[in-house]
Scaffold this motif. Sequence first.
Motif, mmCIF file in Angstrom:
data_model
loop_
_atom_site.group_PDB
_atom_site.id
_atom_site.type_symbol
_atom_site.label_atom_id
_atom_site.label_comp_id
_atom_site.label_asym_id
_atom_site.label_seq_id
_atom_site.Cartn_x
_atom_site.Cartn_y
_atom_site.Cartn_z
ATOM 1 N N PHE A 50 0.811 -0.966 -0.298
ATOM 2 C CA PHE A 50 0.303 0.274 0.429
ATOM 3 C C PHE A 50 0.705 1.562 -0.190
ATOM 4 O O PHE A 50 0.447 2.746 0.151
ATOM 5 C CB PHE A 50 -1.698 0.409 1.496
ATOM 6 C CG PHE A 50 -2.234 -1.210 1.539
ATOM 7 C CD1 PHE A 50 -3.099 -0.752 0.092
ATOM 8 C CD2 PHE A 50 -1.336 -2.372 2.202
ATOM 9 C CE1 PHE A 50 -4.584 -2.080 0.309
ATOM 10 C CE2 PHE A 50 -2.237 -3.193 1.993
ATOM 11 C CZ PHE A 50 -3.824 -3.384 1.493
ATOM 12 N N ILE A 51 2.140 1.013 -0.275
ATOM 13 C CA ILE A 51 3.322 2.226 0.204
ATOM 14 C C ILE A 51 2.789 2.867 -1.838
ATOM 15 O O ILE A 51 2.911 2.199 -2.682
ATOM 16 C CB ILE A 51 5.061 2.392 0.134
ATOM 17 C CG1 ILE A 51 4.769 1.355 1.490
ATOM 18 C CG2 ILE A 51 5.453 3.048 -0.749
ATOM 19 C CD1 ILE A 51 4.588 2.449 2.446
ATOM 20 N N THR A 52 3.106 4.521 -1.102
ATOM 21 C CA THR A 52 2.220 5.033 -2.333
ATOM 22 C C THR A 52 4.110 6.220 -2.544
ATOM 23 O O THR A 52 5.141 5.554 -3.025
ATOM 24 C CB THR A 52 1.600 6.174 -2.599
ATOM 25 O OG1 THR A 52 1.556 6.827 -1.815
ATOM 26 C CG2 THR A 52 -0.339 5.178 -3.024
ATOM 27 N N GLU A 53 4.037 7.263 -2.586
ATOM 28 C CA GLU A 53 4.720 8.249 -2.331
ATOM 29 C C GLU A 53 6.094 8.133 -0.431
ATOM 30 O O GLU A 53 6.962 9.303 -0.924
ATOM 31 C CB GLU A 53 4.642 9.203 -2.881
ATOM 32 C CG GLU A 53 3.772 9.625 -3.986
ATOM 33 C CD GLU A 53 4.717 9.361 -5.114
ATOM 34 O OE1 GLU A 53 6.051 9.470 -5.089
ATOM 35 O OE2 GLU A 53 4.260 8.515 -5.825
ATOM 36 N N GLU A 54 5.268 7.501 0.468
ATOM 37 C CA GLU A 54 6.123 7.638 1.631
ATOM 38 C C GLU A 54 7.325 7.192 1.500
ATOM 39 O O GLU A 54 7.577 6.289 0.477
ATOM 40 C CB GLU A 54 4.668 7.126 2.415
ATOM 41 C CG GLU A 54 3.227 7.780 2.653
ATOM 42 C CD GLU A 54 2.657 7.144 2.407
ATOM 43 O OE1 GLU A 54 1.919 6.880 2.238
ATOM 44 O OE2 GLU A 54 2.773 6.513 0.786
ATOM 45 N N ASN A 55 8.000 7.002 2.559
ATOM 46 C CA ASN A 55 9.440 6.788 2.373
ATOM 47 C C ASN A 55 9.633 6.425 3.822
ATOM 48 O O ASN A 55 9.983 5.680 3.613
ATOM 49 C CB ASN A 55 10.569 7.962 2.504
ATOM 50 C CG ASN A 55 10.345 8.689 3.904
ATOM 51 O OD1 ASN A 55 9.394 8.923 4.144
ATOM 52 N ND2 ASN A 55 10.841 9.613 3.175
ATOM 53 N N ARG A 56 8.023 5.935 4.487
ATOM 54 C CA ARG A 56 8.467 4.408 5.633
ATOM 55 C C ARG A 56 6.780 4.482 5.650
ATOM 56 O O ARG A 56 5.980 5.162 5.028
ATOM 57 C CB ARG A 56 9.231 5.543 6.983
ATOM 58 C CG ARG A 56 8.166 7.011 7.610
ATOM 59 C CD ARG A 56 8.508 7.219 8.755
ATOM 60 N NE ARG A 56 7.477 8.075 9.471
ATOM 61 C CZ ARG A 56 7.390 9.321 10.655
ATOM 62 N NH1 ARG A 56 8.688 8.842 10.579
ATOM 63 N NH2 ARG A 56 6.688 9.927 10.629
ATOM 64 N N LEU A 57 7.101 3.094 6.649
ATOM 65 C CA LEU A 57 6.091 2.670 7.332
ATOM 66 C C LEU A 57 5.025 3.733 7.998
ATOM 67 O O LEU A 57 5.899 3.930 8.855
ATOM 68 C CB LEU A 57 5.593 1.138 7.384
ATOM 69 C CG LEU A 57 5.273 0.459 7.198
ATOM 70 C CD1 LEU A 57 4.786 -0.100 5.417
ATOM 71 C CD2 LEU A 57 5.348 -1.725 8.090
ATOM 72 N N GLU A 58 3.574 3.904 7.714
ATOM 73 C CA GLU A 58 2.845 4.422 8.454
ATOM 74 C C GLU A 58 1.666 4.261 8.687
ATOM 75 O O GLU A 58 1.667 3.049 8.656
ATOM 76 C CB GLU A 58 2.342 5.554 7.107
ATOM 77 C CG GLU A 58 3.232 6.608 7.088
ATOM 78 C CD GLU A 58 4.208 7.683 8.543
ATOM 79 O OE1 GLU A 58 3.892 7.557 9.331
ATOM 80 O OE2 GLU A 58 4.966 8.050 8.061
#
Length: 456
Positions: free
Chosen positions: A364-372
């Motif tokens: 589900f990661i798109t543009e993020e640089n860490r897991l939220e």
Amino acid sequence: MDAIYQKLLKELDAGVHAVDGSGRTVIYNRKISEIENMDPEEVLGQALEDVFQFTAGGSTLQAALYEGKEFRNITQTYRNNKGVEITTVNQTFPVDDGNGKRIGAVEITKDITRLERLVEENRRHSSRRFHFGDIIGSSPQLQEVIELAKRAVRTSSSVLIVGETGTGKELFAQSIHSGSSRSAGPFVSQNCAALPESLIEGILFGTKKGAFTGAEDRPGLFEQAEGGTLLLDEMNSLSPDLQSKLLRTIQDRRIRRVGDVTERPVDVRLIATMNEDPIDAVTAGRLRKDLYYRLSVVSLFIPPLRERKDDLRDLCPYFLKRYSRLFQLDIEDMSPDVWRAFDQYHWPGNIREVEHVIEGALNFITEENRLELHHLPSYIKRQSAPEPGPQAGADEEEEAEAVTLKAFLEQKERRFLQAALRRNGYRIQDTAAEVGLTRQSLTYHLKKVGIETVRR
């Protein structure tokens, strides 16, 4: 019509890359941009060889343009302008103007880069042998089990490994094999619960031709593991009759194939695993007492993750790095909210569940640089919700804390045992008698639900 054409290119779930008669890109849609991780501005108007690096086989798109070749379902591996390797399955066609003059070529692409990486990763893991250095975790509870397991490599005694599903029992079994004098021999693993009762005897001990309809001379697992190690996973699922034959094989070091009258010597170290308390299994008749005593020459009890959550600090970065590489992402960290949610969750699926949760979240990661937190499954996010206020009832607290039936039952068991211990002055023997368990079984249950007490 132009608006319809642009909309089609934008929404199509396949990459479309077209070049004109000079080999320069004229169409490069959104999907192919995602597959190749490049902005359209980097590709449009450019010659293919100025942007991409192809292997000796060259580009299918160039072959269609310059040689008039047509390709269907051709796998191609190449690199983008950043040097990242990409693997695709292509449908490639030359395009003419209707009068036989070639004016370009078009390629429709499906990305299989992730699939190729997963297949390679699975192949690598299935073929490799694990060692103690591959066991991840620095908690004292885990390190104690590792030290006990290392002592078992010096002999060929049978080993019984007890632990919940997903705690890494096979990893320990392989590590014992790899560190032993049998490491050059085969390591054969079989899940006993996955086989029908009618077949498992022949699979374990082999068959003789003519023993039953369709039977052939075939060696069983014991013969296949000759000189090495045989791991029987969920061994307690075997019938009492098969357990009796297994006991005889361990004692005599000889097997008899189904339908045969002769015995064959075998030199095999047996490692068995169980996902339940062996004392409970013996009491319930699922495990023969004599087989338990014979197997448990060396017994290892792997603690569940909920009893050693410090190991999350080692496990999470490992799985993040592994799946980030597979999915071509650059994720190396988790937000404080994610760490808090992981610390509060009970992890009934243990290490395997941690791996699956992180793998799923990275999808589900798109543009993020860490897991939220919003990347996590809802059942874990609910676990990290604020605790109910002091006015909330006991049932509401339990519902807020336990998001799975297993966790709820564990909480009930913990409260039940704590109350019994208090009534008996924390005397183990008296408490065991009251709750209807043996002393050893009660000790196991106390450890399982995280109750530490002086054993008296």
